[in-house]
Design an enzyme around this catalytic site. Structure first.
Site, short mmCIF file in Angstrom:
data_model
loop_
_atom_site.label_atom_id
_atom_site.label_comp_id
_atom_site.label_asym_id
_atom_site.label_seq_id
_atom_site.Cartn_x
_atom_site.Cartn_y
_atom_site.Cartn_z
CD GLU A 143 -11.54 14.01 89.57
OE1 GLU A 143 -10.39 14.45 89.78
OE2 GLU A 143 -11.97 13.71 88.44
CD GLU A 198 -7.05 4.95 88.01
OE1 GLU A 198 -7.42 4.95 86.83
OE2 GLU A 198 -7.37 5.84 88.83
CE LYS A 250 -4.67 9.07 86.51
NZ LYS A 250 -5.40 9.77 87.60
CD GLU A 257 -1.58 12.60 87.68
OE1 GLU A 257 -2.64 11.95 87.76
OE2 GLU A 257 -1.54 13.84 87.70
#
Length: 437
Positions: A265, A319, A322, A328
């Site tokens: 990541e 997203e 999250k 985030e």
């Protein structure tokens, strides 16, 4: 969403990227998280993955919808076994059943090449998870051997950078002493099974923690004077390379210098809360755009100049479910409607974005509640941490919670007016970083 329009946009992006970035094929990996209630169906995601030249996808579970959608596409997959399943995998029969259901059932049509067992387990400060990690890895591998799949599917686990005790200078990188006993058998497992060592690295958090002393150009791969490792004399012009080489040094210190290191990541948010310095669209564009160029150049780190990168960019989509700060929910290269969150240098993507419906995420809005389902290692990148032993008085802490909650501390000293604050990563216990199973 009008899916006919989605298909048109994705196809247009794909046709453009094939002309602009043909060398990317076979090089780029992307994390495909799904903590959201507005993402396109997996069948519609296939052209988006190909549009950025990605041929490798990392999941945080083994979502059957995704694995079926990518059948016969040639895209390589890393599937994940969540933290909440580790204790069950101590039973060899359950481990084999999991492999049959989540891996064997999709081969060979879907090219599953790796299984990650848990996520950032060793920095959770959870002895139960830690004790179950290695046995789970062993039993999943044994299941692959029994099913004659071990030659095509490897087993590994992704770590937070918080497993390092020292990261600066890179040549002095070392693992936390309290984790050496847990890490060593895992490293031996990697050496015996030829599986990669995975690390999650986020220079964003280091910059966010102290933007006045850390060069933005240094963390964004922009032209800068860089820093020199006084021990190795290697010159570093970006923080990510320094972090990677610190991991190489830590592995070498335990006798595992030949283990391949993959970056499972790394990424940069395009939006954040008011106090999240650096979380901007322009910075995300520079970080990820420059990162993709470096990957395609097949340029290694100063310590491993001839080693190709295996990097998985975080993430494919913004997203919206999250928890945590606004950043985030804004790591995606794409918005949920399939339009680019920003241009990565692919000519024409702005025009595509203008002709489609976009999804708006309000900066600074209250974090959404955590998903009700059990977690498996992927919820939020940033979260509170509990510090370990106190630091020497000579070191000033510039804390930042990084990927999976690790402390990306650059506790450094200013070497000269032209130098950047570099540092080391000290003891930090990371909280849960989970994904919906």
């Amino acid at each position: 969403m009008e899916y006919g329009r989605f298909y048109y946009c994705a196809s247009l992006i794909l046709s453009i990227s094939g002309l602009v970035f043909p060398v990317m094929a076979g090089s780029i990996g992307i994390n495909y998280g799904q903590i959201a209630n507005n993402l396109p169906a997996p069948d519609n995601v296939v052209p988006l993955v190909k549009s950025i030249g990605a041929t490798k996808v990392k999941l945080y579970d083994a979502d059957p919808r995704v694995l079926k959608a990518f059948a016969n596409t040639g895209v390589e997959f890393i599937v994940g076994l969540g933290n909440e399943y580790l204790s069950k995998m101590r039973d060899p029969e359950k481990a084999e059943a999991w492999v049959k259901t989540n891996v064997q059932a999709y081969l060979p049509a879907t090219k599953i090449t790796c299984i990650t067992i848990g996520n950032e387990v060793l920095t959770f400060n959870d002895t139960g998870l830690t004790d179950n990690l290695f046995p789970a890895m062993q039993n999943i591998h044994t299941a692959l051997v029994n099913l004659r799949l071990d030659k095509q599917v490897s087993v590994t686990t992704a770590h937070s950078l918080a497993i390092l005790e020292v990261s600066y200078p890179p040549s002095a990188g070392s693992f936390r002493k309290d984790l050496v006993g847990c890490i060593t058998p895992i490293l031996n497992f990697h050496a015996k099974t030829n599986s990669p060592f995975l690390i999650n690295a986020y220079p964003f958090f280091a910059y966010k923690s102290n933007p006045k002393q850390i060069s933005l150009d240094f963390v964004l791969f922009q032209p800068n004077q860089g820093i020199v490792d006084s021990k190795s004399n290697f010159h570093y012009d970006n923080m990510l390379f320094a972090q990677i080489d610190a991991v190489h040094s830590a592995l070498a210190s335990l006798g595992y210098s030949k283990l391949p290191v993959h970056i499972s990541e790394t990424g940069w948010p395009s939006k954040g809360d008011a106090d999240e310095v650096g979380a901007t669209l322009e910075n995300a564009k520079k970080y990820n755009g420059n990162l993709l160029k470096i990957i395609c150049q097949r340029k290694g780190t100063p310590m491993r100049p001839n080693t190709d990168f295996n990097i998985y960019v975080f993430a494919l989509f913004n997203e919206n479910m999250k928890p945590g700060p606004a950043s985030e929910r804004n790591y995606g290269l794409f918005k949920p409607d399939g339009t680019p969150a920003y241009s990565l240098g692919i000519s024409g993507t702005d025009a595509v974005s203008a002709n489609t419906t976009t999804t708006t995420t309000t900066t600074g809005a209250p974090a959404p509640p955590s998903p009700d389902s059990s977690s498996n290692g992927y919820l939020s990148i940033s979260a509170a941490v509990k510090l370990g032993p106190s630091l020497p008085a000579s070191l000033s802490i510039i804390g930042a919670v990084g990927g999976g909650g690790q402390l990306i501390g650059l506790f450094g000293k200013t070497i000269s007016p032209q130098s950047w604050l570099i540092g080391l990563i000290f003891n930090a216990y990371a909280p849960n970083y989970q994904a919906i199973a």
